[in-house]
Design a protein around this motif. Sequence first.
Motif: not given
Lengths: 256, 255
Positions: A18, A28, A31-33, A59, A106, A108-109, A140, B98
């Motif tokens: 990312l 970071e 947190g986005r996975l 998270f 979360n 996720p992206e 996604n 996480t």
Amino acid sequence: MKMIQCVSPKTGGTLEVLDMDVDTHQREIKGRLGVVPQENNLDPDFSAYRNLLIYARYFGIPRREAEQRAEELLAFMQLEEKRDVLIDKLSGGMKRRLIIARALINAPELLILDEPTIGLDPQARHLIWEKLRSLQAGGNTLVLTTHYLDEAERLCDRLVIMDHGKILVEGAPADLIREHAGSDVVEVERTPEAIARLTGLGVTYDVAGDALQVFTNRPHDVARELFEVCRHEAVTVRPATLEDVFLRLTGRRLRE
Amino acid sequence: MIDITGRVQSVWRRNWDAFLRTYRVNFIPPFVEPVLYLLALGFGLGTYIEAVDGIPYPVFIAPALVSISVMYSSFFECTYSSFVRMYYQKTFDAIIATPVSIDEVIAGEMLWGATRGMIYATLMLPVLLLFGVVTMPSSLLLIPFAYLAGLLFAGIGMCFTAITPSIDALNYPAFLFITPMFLFSGTFFPLDLLPQPIQYFALAALPLTHVVSINRAITLSAFSPANLFSLAWIAVATVFFFVLAIRLMRRRLIA
């Protein structure tokens, strides 16, 4: 995979997830996975619902929001009835579905899945495929590893075949099949007559155990020739699959 | 460098939630243990012992019972229980996927181990009061001190967990380290009955010795300068094992 997840240190080169460097932005990125590991590591001390809530806490998701998301995800993965059931009481397929729900907590992206349907019965696999496809349809991005090539063929827009850590080929499943296996496969019993006829025609073939495989874009012509020298049941024509591509590229020798 | 943020509390909370889910069984030991020991040793065996250094025997062993309970609960939480979470349940693997770091997972486990020791000390206190073997209000200090002592034993336990090849091998520290400490740390008889070299050994290498001596000062409300030495010993050892445990665990978990 572990390096992408920022769990194992990078062994060399550069790696960005990312647009962030894995060495400097671990939190970071993580947190986005969303991560669906191969091994079931749900928390056996808690129910399905509490598993999602506790994971949300890692998270830093506020409680109210986590509760709402947990309910939505249980519904999405068709686990509402198992909401308050302890993990040990869930079937293999339910555990996998719950792990996927947990990975989505979360929003996720990027969702990383390591062998998402390993060891599941056909019904459970199909349900998971359906869910993964609906995630894809929702825009996604999924990265998945699998040894099941039918799974890869169904789910992947882009596919990389790796062997011993090296990338062999890369592309859309249909393109790879066309390129490396042709449209169809004619399989025939391995008899001297069949070999003689194929050699006579100048057709190349692969030996697969007690069968011969011809990869061709003109299956009818090849099959017609073979019918003349072989028993009817001994000749099969089928569309080429990714499995054919994989076996052709990596060889048939067992890999340990 | 150790990488710990507020996220450590999410790891602690996970264990707290699990503890509450099975609170009935968890609350039994701190109530039952002191009763059994006080009855058997304090008032049973103790009837043959008039007094130790002028202190009635049940009063002498009461602070030792708290110390032992704190040691057991924290040490075993961060050995067998942490090992199960790490190795069998793969809970640590799930958490480090996480934003929580490995350091925070291990720190959270140790802070939880310390908390468990403190919970046990807190629950024992009313029982000891009922038997009239501790003085108030100084004995309230047992509670915060149990947290510090608990953190020490949690750290020591976590170091063993980080290097143990299997869950069975955790029996070595349990039998060769914890059990001798249980007996030879001034718990059931004063340290000065032991030969001089063993006394020095106990003061240098058996953390429980220092914990017992401080807890005894607390329950008797009789403090001395020696307590400061013990407190300093515990503080230094706690920091040392806390950091060492994180480093050893990092080595074990980052493959």
